[in-house]
Write a protein that holds these residues in place. Sequence first.
Motif, PDB file in Angstrom:
ATOM      1  N   ALA A 108       0.515  -1.193   0.036  1.00 33.06           N
ATOM      2  CA  ALA A 108       0.553   0.159  -0.183  1.00 33.06           C
ATOM      3  C   ALA A 108       0.914   1.663  -0.099  1.00 33.06           C
ATOM      4  O   ALA A 108       1.935   1.201   0.488  1.00 33.06           O
ATOM      5  CB  ALA A 108      -1.210   0.594   1.154  1.00 33.06           C
ATOM      6  N   ARG A 109       0.374   2.400  -0.835  1.00 33.30           N
ATOM      7  CA  ARG A 109       1.358   3.401  -0.977  1.00 33.30           C
ATOM      8  C   ARG A 109       0.311   4.602  -0.222  1.00 33.30           C
ATOM      9  O   ARG A 109      -1.178   4.308  -0.357  1.00 33.30           O
ATOM     10  CB  ARG A 109       1.613   4.026  -2.399  1.00 33.30           C
ATOM     11  CG  ARG A 109       2.900   2.546  -2.988  1.00 33.30           C
ATOM     12  CD  ARG A 109       3.731   2.532  -1.850  1.00 33.30           C
ATOM     13  NE  ARG A 109       5.338   3.381  -2.348  1.00 33.30           N
ATOM     14  CZ  ARG A 109       5.696   3.995  -1.631  1.00 33.30           C
ATOM     15  NH1 ARG A 109       6.558   2.544  -0.621  1.00 33.30           N
ATOM     16  NH2 ARG A 109       6.782   4.988  -2.412  1.00 33.30           N
ATOM     17  N   ALA A 110       0.908   5.451  -0.510  1.00 40.19           N
ATOM     18  CA  ALA A 110      -0.412   6.713  -0.504  1.00 40.19           C
ATOM     19  C   ALA A 110      -1.161   7.313  -1.631  1.00 40.19           C
ATOM     20  O   ALA A 110      -1.157   7.093  -2.401  1.00 40.19           O
ATOM     21  CB  ALA A 110       1.407   7.869  -0.341  1.00 40.19           C
ATOM     22  N   ARG A 111      -2.288   7.637  -0.833  1.00 40.59           N
ATOM     23  CA  ARG A 111      -3.357   8.375  -1.712  1.00 40.59           C
ATOM     24  C   ARG A 111      -4.472   6.581  -2.308  1.00 40.59           C
ATOM     25  O   ARG A 111      -4.496   7.455  -3.249  1.00 40.59           O
ATOM     26  CB  ARG A 111      -3.260   9.458  -2.757  1.00 40.59           C
ATOM     27  CG  ARG A 111      -2.278  10.533  -2.011  1.00 40.59           C
ATOM     28  CD  ARG A 111      -2.318  11.799  -2.904  1.00 40.59           C
ATOM     29  NE  ARG A 111      -1.465  11.295  -4.080  1.00 40.59           N
ATOM     30  CZ  ARG A 111      -1.501  12.217  -5.113  1.00 40.59           C
ATOM     31  NH1 ARG A 111      -2.330  12.816  -5.111  1.00 40.59           N
ATOM     32  NH2 ARG A 111      -0.456  11.935  -5.513  1.00 40.59           N
ATOM     33  N   GLY A 112      -4.634   5.833  -1.684  1.00 41.20           N
ATOM     34  CA  GLY A 112      -4.937   4.882  -1.790  1.00 41.20           C
ATOM     35  C   GLY A 112      -4.173   4.655  -2.975  1.00 41.20           C
ATOM     36  O   GLY A 112      -5.372   3.184  -3.884  1.00 41.20           O
TER      37      GLY A 112
END
Length: 135
Positions: A108-112
């Motif tokens: 998982a990374r930033a902003r979905g």
Amino acid sequence: MATQTKKVTTKTNKLTTKSAKSEIFAHAKYVRISPSKLRRIANIVRGSSVADAVPVLKSLPHKGAEILLKVIQSATANAVNNDKKEAGDLFISSLLVNQGPKFKRFQARARGRVFGIEKKTSHIIVGVAESNGGK
């Protein structure tokens, strides 16, 4: 109705030479290490005698050295037990490190968003043969 003919192709084994028949193999498949990391270590011991390669691999601090050592020892045991060869006369005649399937995972990374991770695997094939001084 028209008759259909199938084109039959046969694959010939590339290992049909006289020296290749006396080669004894050991395989390790789906090893969970990158092929590039294994090839770096395989280039060190490729073509050397088994007696010289074992202490070199034992002294290397890499994970791949331990894996290659096990496969080389397995090929040596195959030659000694199945073909009645002398362990001191064996050398590494072929050492192949091929790419196996990749395990695909996601992080998982930033902003979905997601970031793909590829966990690479390797296939190792070690062939040992008697040196020219052998019987």
